[in-house]
Design a protein around this motif. Structure first.
Motif, PDB file in Angstrom:
ATOM      1  N   GLY A 183      -1.133   1.832   4.770  1.00 54.74           N
ATOM      2  CA  GLY A 183       0.073   2.115   3.998  1.00 54.74           C
ATOM      3  C   GLY A 183      -0.230   2.956   2.774  1.00 54.74           C
ATOM      4  O   GLY A 183       0.559   3.839   2.402  1.00 54.74           O
ATOM      5  N   LEU A 184      -1.372   2.717   2.164  1.00 53.44           N
ATOM      6  CA  LEU A 184      -1.789   3.476   0.988  1.00 53.44           C
ATOM      7  C   LEU A 184      -1.948   4.961   1.333  1.00 53.44           C
ATOM      8  O   LEU A 184      -1.485   5.841   0.589  1.00 53.44           O
ATOM      9  CB  LEU A 184      -3.115   2.920   0.465  1.00 53.44           C
ATOM     10  CG  LEU A 184      -3.616   3.436  -0.876  1.00 53.44           C
ATOM     11  CD1 LEU A 184      -2.746   2.915  -1.996  1.00 53.44           C
ATOM     12  CD2 LEU A 184      -5.062   3.018  -1.086  1.00 53.44           C
ATOM     13  N   MET A 185      -2.573   5.233   2.471  1.00 55.63           N
ATOM     14  CA  MET A 185      -2.775   6.624   2.891  1.00 55.63           C
ATOM     15  C   MET A 185      -1.435   7.304   3.216  1.00 55.63           C
ATOM     16  O   MET A 185      -1.195   8.445   2.822  1.00 55.63           O
ATOM     17  CB  MET A 185      -3.695   6.672   4.106  1.00 55.63           C
ATOM     18  CG  MET A 185      -5.101   6.145   3.869  1.00 55.63           C
ATOM     19  SD  MET A 185      -6.028   7.098   2.620  1.00 55.63           S
ATOM     20  CE  MET A 185      -5.958   5.978   1.211  1.00 55.63           C
ATOM     21  N   VAL A 186      -0.584   6.578   3.935  1.00 52.20           N
ATOM     22  CA  VAL A 186       0.729   7.122   4.289  1.00 52.20           C
ATOM     23  C   VAL A 186       1.560   7.389   3.033  1.00 52.20           C
ATOM     24  O   VAL A 186       2.176   8.447   2.876  1.00 52.20           O
ATOM     25  CB  VAL A 186       1.481   6.178   5.249  1.00 52.20           C
ATOM     26  CG1 VAL A 186       2.919   6.679   5.475  1.00 52.20           C
ATOM     27  CG2 VAL A 186       0.755   6.065   6.580  1.00 52.20           C
ATOM     28  N   GLY A 211       0.820  -1.207   0.000  1.00 46.89           N
ATOM     29  CA  GLY A 211       0.000   0.000   0.000  1.00 46.89           C
ATOM     30  C   GLY A 211       0.852   1.253   0.000  1.00 46.89           C
ATOM     31  O   GLY A 211       0.545   2.228  -0.701  1.00 46.89           O
ATOM     32  N   LEU A 212       1.921   1.243   0.786  1.00 44.32           N
ATOM     33  CA  LEU A 212       2.836   2.382   0.854  1.00 44.32           C
ATOM     34  C   LEU A 212       3.414   2.692  -0.522  1.00 44.32           C
ATOM     35  O   LEU A 212       3.430   3.854  -0.969  1.00 44.32           O
ATOM     36  CB  LEU A 212       3.954   2.075   1.842  1.00 44.32           C
ATOM     37  CG  LEU A 212       4.911   3.213   2.197  1.00 44.32           C
ATOM     38  CD1 LEU A 212       4.219   4.233   3.092  1.00 44.32           C
ATOM     39  CD2 LEU A 212       6.146   2.660   2.905  1.00 44.32           C
ATOM     40  N   MET A 213       3.886   1.653  -1.222  1.00 45.93           N
ATOM     41  CA  MET A 213       4.469   1.836  -2.548  1.00 45.93           C
ATOM     42  C   MET A 213       3.435   2.306  -3.555  1.00 45.93           C
ATOM     43  O   MET A 213       3.703   3.175  -4.392  1.00 45.93           O
ATOM     44  CB  MET A 213       5.083   0.520  -3.027  1.00 45.93           C
ATOM     45  CG  MET A 213       6.314   0.098  -2.268  1.00 45.93           C
ATOM     46  SD  MET A 213       6.978  -1.452  -2.931  1.00 45.93           S
ATOM     47  CE  MET A 213       8.414  -1.660  -1.891  1.00 45.93           C
ATOM     48  N   GLY A 250       5.016   0.212  -9.874  1.00 44.11           N
ATOM     49  CA  GLY A 250       4.065  -0.855 -10.169  1.00 44.11           C
ATOM     50  C   GLY A 250       4.728  -2.195 -10.421  1.00 44.11           C
ATOM     51  O   GLY A 250       4.168  -3.247 -10.099  1.00 44.11           O
ATOM     52  N   LEU A 251       5.941  -2.168 -11.005  1.00 45.63           N
ATOM     53  CA  LEU A 251       6.648  -3.411 -11.283  1.00 45.63           C
ATOM     54  C   LEU A 251       7.056  -4.135 -10.004  1.00 45.63           C
ATOM     55  O   LEU A 251       7.288  -5.341 -10.029  1.00 45.63           O
ATOM     56  CB  LEU A 251       7.910  -3.124 -12.115  1.00 45.63           C
ATOM     57  CG  LEU A 251       7.696  -2.594 -13.532  1.00 45.63           C
ATOM     58  CD1 LEU A 251       9.031  -2.238 -14.152  1.00 45.63           C
ATOM     59  CD2 LEU A 251       6.983  -3.622 -14.388  1.00 45.63           C
ATOM     60  N   LEU A 252       7.136  -3.401  -8.910  1.00 47.13           N
ATOM     61  CA  LEU A 252       7.654  -3.973  -7.668  1.00 47.13           C
ATOM     62  C   LEU A 252       6.557  -4.381  -6.694  1.00 47.13           C
ATOM     63  O   LEU A 252       6.776  -5.251  -5.839  1.00 47.13           O
ATOM     64  CB  LEU A 252       8.577  -2.951  -6.992  1.00 47.13           C
ATOM     65  CG  LEU A 252       9.495  -3.413  -5.865  1.00 47.13           C
ATOM     66  CD1 LEU A 252      10.368  -4.577  -6.314  1.00 47.13           C
ATOM     67  CD2 LEU A 252      10.354  -2.265  -5.373  1.00 47.13           C
ATOM     68  N   VAL A 253       5.365  -3.800  -6.828  1.00 44.93           N
ATOM     69  CA  VAL A 253       4.308  -4.044  -5.852  1.00 44.93           C
ATOM     70  C   VAL A 253       3.867  -5.507  -5.841  1.00 44.93           C
ATOM     71  O   VAL A 253       3.751  -6.128  -4.773  1.00 44.93           O
ATOM     72  CB  VAL A 253       3.099  -3.122  -6.117  1.00 44.93           C
ATOM     73  CG1 VAL A 253       1.925  -3.493  -5.214  1.00 44.93           C
ATOM     74  CG2 VAL A 253       3.476  -1.665  -5.883  1.00 44.93           C
ATOM     75  N   LEU A 254       3.599  -6.073  -7.017  1.00 50.74           N
ATOM     76  CA  LEU A 254       3.117  -7.455  -7.069  1.00 50.74           C
ATOM     77  C   LEU A 254       4.131  -8.452  -6.505  1.00 50.74           C
ATOM     78  O   LEU A 254       3.755  -9.322  -5.709  1.00 50.74           O
ATOM     79  CB  LEU A 254       2.719  -7.827  -8.500  1.00 50.74           C
ATOM     80  CG  LEU A 254       2.087  -9.213  -8.677  1.00 50.74           C
ATOM     81  CD1 LEU A 254       0.854  -9.371  -7.804  1.00 50.74           C
ATOM     82  CD2 LEU A 254       1.725  -9.449 -10.145  1.00 50.74           C
ATOM     83  N   PRO A 255       5.431  -8.386  -6.868  1.00 46.43           N
ATOM     84  CA  PRO A 255       6.391  -9.302  -6.238  1.00 46.43           C
ATOM     85  C   PRO A 255       6.444  -9.162  -4.723  1.00 46.43           C
ATOM     86  O   PRO A 255       6.649 -10.165  -4.017  1.00 46.43           O
ATOM     87  CB  PRO A 255       7.733  -8.895  -6.875  1.00 46.43           C
ATOM     88  CG  PRO A 255       7.360  -8.343  -8.206  1.00 46.43           C
ATOM     89  CD  PRO A 255       6.057  -7.625  -7.970  1.00 46.43           C
ATOM     90  N   LYS A 279       1.598   6.529  -7.028  1.00 48.71           N
ATOM     91  CA  LYS A 279       0.488   7.207  -7.698  1.00 48.71           C
ATOM     92  C   LYS A 279       0.575   8.728  -7.559  1.00 48.71           C
ATOM     93  O   LYS A 279       0.214   9.469  -8.476  1.00 48.71           O
ATOM     94  CB  LYS A 279      -0.839   6.706  -7.118  1.00 48.71           C
ATOM     95  CG  LYS A 279      -2.073   7.334  -7.736  1.00 48.71           C
ATOM     96  CD  LYS A 279      -2.247   6.951  -9.197  1.00 48.71           C
ATOM     97  CE  LYS A 279      -2.659   5.513  -9.357  1.00 48.71           C
ATOM     98  NZ  LYS A 279      -3.016   5.178 -10.749  1.00 48.71           N
ATOM     99  N   PHE A 280       1.102   9.201  -6.422  1.00 54.13           N
ATOM    100  CA  PHE A 280       1.092  10.634  -6.165  1.00 54.13           C
ATOM    101  C   PHE A 280       2.484  11.267  -6.240  1.00 54.13           C
ATOM    102  O   PHE A 280       2.679  12.401  -5.798  1.00 54.13           O
ATOM    103  CB  PHE A 280       0.460  10.924  -4.798  1.00 54.13           C
ATOM    104  CG  PHE A 280      -1.029  10.754  -4.808  1.00 54.13           C
ATOM    105  CD1 PHE A 280      -1.856  11.803  -5.167  1.00 54.13           C
ATOM    106  CD2 PHE A 280      -1.600   9.534  -4.498  1.00 54.13           C
ATOM    107  CE1 PHE A 280      -3.228  11.643  -5.201  1.00 54.13           C
ATOM    108  CE2 PHE A 280      -2.966   9.359  -4.520  1.00 54.13           C
ATOM    109  CZ  PHE A 280      -3.791  10.410  -4.872  1.00 54.13           C
ATOM    110  N   SER A 281       3.444  10.530  -6.816  1.00 61.57           N
ATOM    111  CA  SER A 281       4.758  11.152  -6.993  1.00 61.57           C
ATOM    112  C   SER A 281       5.280  10.825  -8.384  1.00 61.57           C
ATOM    113  O   SER A 281       4.618  11.113  -9.366  1.00 61.57           O
ATOM    114  CB  SER A 281       5.731  10.687  -5.900  1.00 61.57           C
ATOM    115  OG  SER A 281       5.917   9.290  -5.923  1.00 61.57           O
ATOM    116  N   VAL A 282       6.460  10.189  -8.456  1.00 60.02           N
ATOM    117  CA  VAL A 282       7.105  10.009  -9.753  1.00 60.02           C
ATOM    118  C   VAL A 282       6.681   8.729 -10.458  1.00 60.02           C
ATOM    119  O   VAL A 282       7.024   8.508 -11.605  1.00 60.02           O
ATOM    120  CB  VAL A 282       8.642  10.019  -9.594  1.00 60.02           C
ATOM    121  CG1 VAL A 282       9.099  11.380  -9.119  1.00 60.02           C
ATOM    122  CG2 VAL A 282       9.103   8.941  -8.623  1.00 60.02           C
ATOM    123  N   GLY A 283       5.937   7.853  -9.793  1.00 59.56           N
ATOM    124  CA  GLY A 283       5.501   6.623 -10.432  1.00 59.56           C
ATOM    125  C   GLY A 283       6.628   5.630 -10.602  1.00 59.56           C
ATOM    126  O   GLY A 283       7.757   5.826 -10.155  1.00 59.56           O
ATOM    127  N   GLY A 284       6.314   4.507 -11.262  1.00 59.31           N
ATOM    128  CA  GLY A 284       7.332   3.525 -11.593  1.00 59.31           C
ATOM    129  C   GLY A 284       7.442   2.344 -10.650  1.00 59.31           C
ATOM    130  O   GLY A 284       8.221   1.427 -10.901  1.00 59.31           O
TER     131      GLY A 284
END
Length: 241
Positions: A202-205, A12-14, A26-31, A19-24
Motif C-alpha cells: 500500500g505504501l508503494m501504491v 500504507g496507502l495513506m 497523518g492524523l488519520l493513519v493511526l486510528p 508523503k508524496f502529495s499534499v500531506g495531512g
C-alpha cells in the motif's frame, strides 16, 4: 489476518500518498491501524512505514537544508519525545485511546485556527522551543505532529525548496530518535515489524499515486475531507474508548 492486512494496506496507502502529495493524512493513519490493533502497539507498526518514506524523502531533498532552523527546533523536540515516552510507559490502553482522540481534536483545531489567523509569532525564539517540545510529545504519542512542524517551518520565511528539504529531514531525524524509545517500551518488536510489512504494498501504491496525481488533487477540498474524517475518528476514540 485478512482484516488486518486490509487495514495495514490502507494505512500504507495513506502514508505513501500523504508523503508524496499534499500531506495531512497523518492524523488519520493511526486510528485506521487501531481498528485491527487497538492500543499503543499500533504506534510501533506505523513507525517503520514513516521511516521508509522519510528515507525516500531525504534522498530526494538532500540539498538546501536549513540546519540552523533545525538546530533551534530539534533539541526541545527530543525532550518532548523523552517526556512522552514516560507518559506512554505509565498509561493503559484505554487512557491512550482517549488521549489520542483528544490530541487529534486539538491538532484539527490548531489547523483551523491557522487558516484564519496569522502566525508571525512563530518567528520568536520561544515559539521554536515550545513548538519543538510539544511537537516531540505529539509525534511520540500519535505520529501526528505534522501540523506543528509545518506551522513552525512555514513561518521561518524559507524558500519552497528549503522548506521541503528541512521538513523532510526534521521528520526523518525525529522518527529515528523515536526508535529506541519504542523498542524499550515494547511497542516496536519483531512481531510488529513483521506485521507492518503488510503495509508496504500500500505504501508503494500510495507513493506512486501521490507523486503522479498531485496536480489533479484540490488541496483545499482534500484538506477538509481529511479533517472531517479525522474528526469522526477522534470523536469515536475519545467518547467510545
Amino acid at each position: 489476518m485478512d482484516s488486518a492486512f486490509i487495514v495495514l494496506f490502507l494505512a500504507g496507502l495513506m502514508t505513501g500518498f500523504s508523503k508524496f502529495s499534499v500531506g495531512g493524512m497523518g492524523l488519520l493513519v493511526l486510528p485506521i491501524v487501531m481498528i485491527a490493533f487497538p492500543g499503543p502497539e499500533a504506534l510501533g507498526m506505523i513507525l517503520p512505514l514513516y521511516i521508509i518514506t522519510d528515507i525516500l524523502a531525504v534522498w530526494s531533498y538532500r540539498s538546501k537544508i536549513a540546519w540552523s532552523v533545525l538546530a533551534r527546533f530539534l533539541p526541545l523536540a527530543f525532550l518532548g519525545v523523552l517526556v512522552a515516552s514516560q507518559l506512554l510507559a505509565n498509561i493503559n490502553a484505554d487512557q491512550f485511546v482517549s488521549f489520542l482522540g483528544l490530541m487529534i481534536i486539538v491538532m484539527i483545531a490548531l489547523g483551523l485556527y491557522l487558516d484564519f489567523r496569522p502566525a508571525s509569532f512563530m518567528q520568536k525564539p520561544w515559539a521554536a522551543y515550545s513548538m519543538g517540545f510539544f511537537g516531540g510529545i505529539v509525534t511520540m504519542m500519535a505520529n501526528a505532529a505534522g501540523p506543528i512542524f509545518s506551522l513552525f517551518l512555514l513561518e521561518q520565511k524559507l524558500s519552497k525548496e528549503t522548506y521541503v528539504s528541512t521538513r523532510a529531514w526534521a521528520f526523518f531525524i525525529i522518527n529515528v530518535v523515536k526508535l529506541p524509545f519504542y523498542i524499550s517500551l515494547g511497542l516496536l518488536t519483531l512481531e510488529t515489524t513483521q506485521a507492518s510489512l503488510y503495509a508496504v504494498p500500500g505504501l508503494m501504491v500510495g507513493s506512486f499515486i501521490g507523486y503522479h496525481f498531485l496536480k489533479k488533487v484540490n488541496p483545499v477540498q482534500f484538506k477538509w475531507m481529511i479533517r472531517i474524517m479525522s474528526m469522526i475518528a477522534a470523536v469515536k476514540l475519545f467518547l467510545f474508548s
